[in-house]
Scaffold this motif. Sequence first.
Motif, short mmCIF file in Angstrom:
data_model
loop_
_atom_site.label_atom_id
_atom_site.label_comp_id
_atom_site.label_asym_id
_atom_site.label_seq_id
_atom_site.Cartn_x
_atom_site.Cartn_y
_atom_site.Cartn_z
N GLY A 79 51.45 69.40 53.37
CA GLY A 79 50.23 69.56 52.58
C GLY A 79 50.35 70.53 51.44
O GLY A 79 49.36 71.16 51.06
N MET A 80 51.54 70.65 50.86
CA MET A 80 51.76 71.59 49.77
C MET A 80 52.07 70.84 48.48
O MET A 80 52.61 69.74 48.50
N ASP A 81 51.73 71.49 47.35
CA ASP A 81 52.13 70.98 46.04
C ASP A 81 53.53 71.50 45.70
O ASP A 81 54.00 72.48 46.28
N VAL A 82 54.16 70.83 44.73
CA VAL A 82 55.52 71.19 44.34
C VAL A 82 55.56 71.48 42.85
O VAL A 82 55.08 70.69 42.04
N VAL A 83 56.12 72.64 42.50
CA VAL A 83 56.37 73.02 41.10
C VAL A 83 57.88 73.14 40.94
O VAL A 83 58.54 73.86 41.70
N ALA A 84 58.42 72.42 39.97
CA ALA A 84 59.87 72.44 39.73
C ALA A 84 60.16 73.30 38.51
O ALA A 84 59.58 73.09 37.44
N GLU A 85 61.05 74.27 38.68
CA GLU A 85 61.46 75.13 37.57
C GLU A 85 62.66 74.52 36.86
O GLU A 85 63.45 73.78 37.45
N GLY A 86 62.80 74.88 35.58
CA GLY A 86 64.00 74.51 34.85
C GLY A 86 63.98 73.12 34.27
O GLY A 86 65.05 72.53 34.05
N ALA A 87 62.79 72.54 33.99
CA ALA A 87 62.72 71.24 33.34
C ALA A 87 63.04 71.43 31.85
O ALA A 87 62.25 71.99 31.10
N ASP A 89 50.50 77.22 49.88
CA ASP A 89 49.93 75.97 49.39
C ASP A 89 50.78 75.33 48.30
O ASP A 89 50.52 74.20 47.90
N THR A 90 51.79 76.06 47.82
CA THR A 90 52.66 75.55 46.75
C THR A 90 54.09 75.96 47.03
O THR A 90 54.34 77.08 47.51
N ILE A 91 55.00 75.07 46.75
CA ILE A 91 56.44 75.36 46.83
C ILE A 91 57.01 75.28 45.43
O ILE A 91 56.76 74.31 44.71
N LYS A 92 57.79 76.30 45.04
CA LYS A 92 58.41 76.31 43.74
C LYS A 92 59.91 76.10 43.94
O LYS A 92 60.60 76.94 44.50
N VAL A 93 60.38 74.94 43.48
CA VAL A 93 61.77 74.56 43.69
C VAL A 93 62.65 75.31 42.69
O VAL A 93 62.35 75.37 41.49
N ASP A 94 63.73 75.87 43.18
CA ASP A 94 64.65 76.61 42.32
C ASP A 94 65.27 75.69 41.27
O ASP A 94 65.51 74.49 41.51
N GLN A 95 65.52 76.26 40.10
CA GLN A 95 66.02 75.45 38.98
C GLN A 95 67.40 74.86 39.25
O GLN A 95 67.80 73.89 38.61
N SER A 96 68.15 75.42 40.20
CA SER A 96 69.47 74.88 40.50
C SER A 96 69.39 73.46 41.06
O SER A 96 70.37 72.72 40.99
N PHE A 97 68.22 73.07 41.62
CA PHE A 97 68.06 71.72 42.13
C PHE A 97 67.49 70.78 41.08
O PHE A 97 67.39 69.58 41.32
#
Length: 972
Positions: free
Chosen positions: A920-928, A884-892
């Motif tokens: 239908g998934m939420d997105v969490v971005a790492e490395g902000a 239900d959630t995708i966590k984008v790698d901080q390199s992006f």
Amino acid sequence: MPAYRVESYVRRLCLVLIAVFLLALSGWALPARAVEAISVPATADAVDLTHSVERYENHGNAIQVSTAPGADGIVRRIEVTSRDGQNTDWIVFALSNPSDEQIDRLLVAPFYRLVGSGILWPDLGSSRIASLSPSQGIIPERINSPDADVYQITLDPGAVVTFVAELHTSKVPQLYLWQPEAYKDSVNAYTLYKGIVLGISGLLALFLTIIVVIKGTIMFPATAALAWTVLGYLCIDFGFWNRVFGLSAGGEQLYRAGGEVLLAASLIVFLYGYLNLNRWHIHYSHVAITALVLLLGLFSIAIWDPAIAAGIARLSLAVIGLLGFGVVLVLAFQGYDRAIMLIPTWFLLLVWLVGAALAANAALANDLVQPAIDGGMVLVVLLIGFTVMQHAFAGAALLQGSIGDVERRALALTGSGDMMWDWDVDRDHIHTAGELEILLSLKPGTLEGPAREWLDVIHPSDRDRFRATLDAIIDQRRGRIAQVFRLRSEDGHFRWFLLRARPLLGSDGEVVRCVGTLHDVTEQKTFEERLLHDAVIDNLTGLPNRQIFLDRFNAAMARYKVDGTVRPTAIVLDIDGFKQVNTNQSISVGDSILLTMARRLARQIKPQDALCRLAGDQFGIVLLSEQQPDRIAAFGEALRRTVRAPFTFGEHEIYLTGSIGLAIGDGANTSASEVVHDAEIAMYQAKMLGGDRMEAYRPTLKTVTGDRVVLENDLKSAIANEELRILYQPIIRLADRTIAGFEALVRWQHPKQGWLGPHDFIPLAEESGLINDLGLYVLERAARQLSYWQQQGQDNYRLFTSVNVSSRQLLRHDLINDVKAVMSRSALTPGTLKLEITESLVMENPEYSARVLERLRSFGAGLSLDDFGTGYSSLSYLQRFPFDTIKVDQSFVRNDHKNHNGGARPVILRSIVTLAHDLGMDVVAEGAETESDALELLQLGCEYAQGFLYGQPMPAEDASKMLSNQLARMQN
């Protein structure tokens, strides 16, 4: 102009103004204007006076009117006083008898008419005329009638009579002048029509009730309830209850309002019960229950004001009709047969509602409208009953309650999807009804015949067992067959089948038949074989895993102990700095390096040797081809040089080194696991000396690696004594910069070495088998803390916490039981305890991972795919996993000078966000790290962000303070 004329004009003007003033003060006493007389034909059955009367609303307790001119042309005045002396309403009309004979007529004002009653605040019926006064002649006689105010009027020959009627209400929906015989015939005909309609409605309600007794599925009681409601409403509309209970002319208003409320409620019950809406979505049940509660609440309003309750009920009927038709169409497009069958009937219901609305607004004003509306209501219910019965007979619904065991078992066999298998032993004939031949694409009749003909299509390995089983059943004359075997299809492939059968004995005690079922278990067997394969084979490299490595080394040791010729050597190779490759490059690059490394190492060994993958970047070799120490050392150096060869990726080259440890089996009473453990000790010694070297095991190395054993024992003690700390890093909702959740991170404050990060003890936990205890430790405390936060404030009920899951946890069944236990002990909102699983971990075994993730999702756990975008094949598998959630790698996310693809980075990030939203998934971005990063993520549609910009990992107490401060700001 002369002065006397001016004075005369002024005097006249003053007199006129005084007269107007006096007339204004006493206007209520002035006689009304003369009315125009209506000629009453001697041959007419009825004359409509509804729109030919003059109305005086709130005129007072007395009225003076000028009569219509008589035969002599003289206009007279009459004054009529109210009976009770109160302010009232009046109507005035005049009738003339142009004939030379006396005329007797009936003046009829119905108590209730649907026509013109209105939708909002409708007129629900009442006595209309309180008294009727003529200007001359015989005073009209009131005739008792349960349905209308009826007065007998007598007109003398040539007479012109003005009538003044005192009203109970301001409304007179209909006023007719009837010939007595014609009115009697009309009443008799309408009474006959009422009886027919009531009879049909009553028989229909009784029949549907009998069906309920036979078969009590919900759609039959719902239909019967609708039929009884319509019958009750018709009894009210036809005045039946007036005769039974002796109600007054206006006493039926409460009954009529209640009937219309029940009519709307019964439509909801029917629609919910017939379409079985609870099977489609729980929201249907919520809407239906809410609507019923609101409608039934109208009864209390009806006691206070029946007109308001009836108006709301009429509007509700229209809304239910339209929304119900929409639901029927939606379910019909989904192929639901009940909805398809209901479309024509519900369309007629909409037509009936339109006709009733037009009649209520007086757009349809014919005398036949109200009987047609009543009859149409019964017709609609009759068609609904036919629709229900048609469905019942088509689906054999009426017989389901009375079927026998034989029929029930036949239905169960059909529902299970199994194939029938019947062996007539006396005739030696097997019958499968052709289903098996269709599945195997064989010619019809191929499997219809003697049992020996089956041997041609059964797998050679299963033939003897199949034959022996049938022979044993015949010989022993008891038992059951439960056998799995393979059958060959037309294209040469084999499919697995499970045969379950039992013998049937004849009167002589011998087996006459053997009857059972065949079930296709090909998918199950394939899955089992895949699990067995994955249990011993590495999914990425295709090499045997650690268990096979130990097994093969143990076999080599056993042979050496017997013949003493070939002494095995255990070699453990670990790639130095491999985790930095995953972090700096990507996991896909790391996987490619492992694949290349496996191929390089495989080229170095000989057929009698064995290469295995022991862990993430660790390989093991069972060396049998070299026996001399110098040759073994040379082989190790060849392995070291193989690892040092560069790996090319485009224009870049990656250089790696390896630490190699080896231990030689000496033939003593030493187990294979101990020898392998000695090789690992030597490998760790090589790493301690800087890597890129080879070390042979020697007993003195055990003291060097003692610190690692001590650290392992300390970690075990820390888990048991709850000495590990859980820190929480905020995850921010970018839309309003509020805290959406936290990521739970574990830290260890070692009593001697101080704070240790996950990279210091997580690998040790995985290698030592403590990772499951450690994972459960973190999961329980994170769930407990999240439950506390959610209970502190209503605004926190959707707050979530993410917990990382390691490879060892996912690949063991213990994770399913651990999550199930934690979720059962914690009162958490479903989906808020998220398990973070890395992309590469899922792809190591996609089939197994998909099943485990489905089970975890069923327990109420949320699933987050970590490090997304760094894998090599995740896009093709992503839709198969219930994340239900995708966590984008901080390199992006990070936009700095180290990122060589600065121009492509936003494009890739936007594509990832779009893909996630489409699935239908939420997105969490790492490395902000900066505000510009956050702004860019918000513009790209990313929902959440995590990074040092919003806070370092912190204890639970500090996280609670952040939540409290946020709640205080929101309340202010």
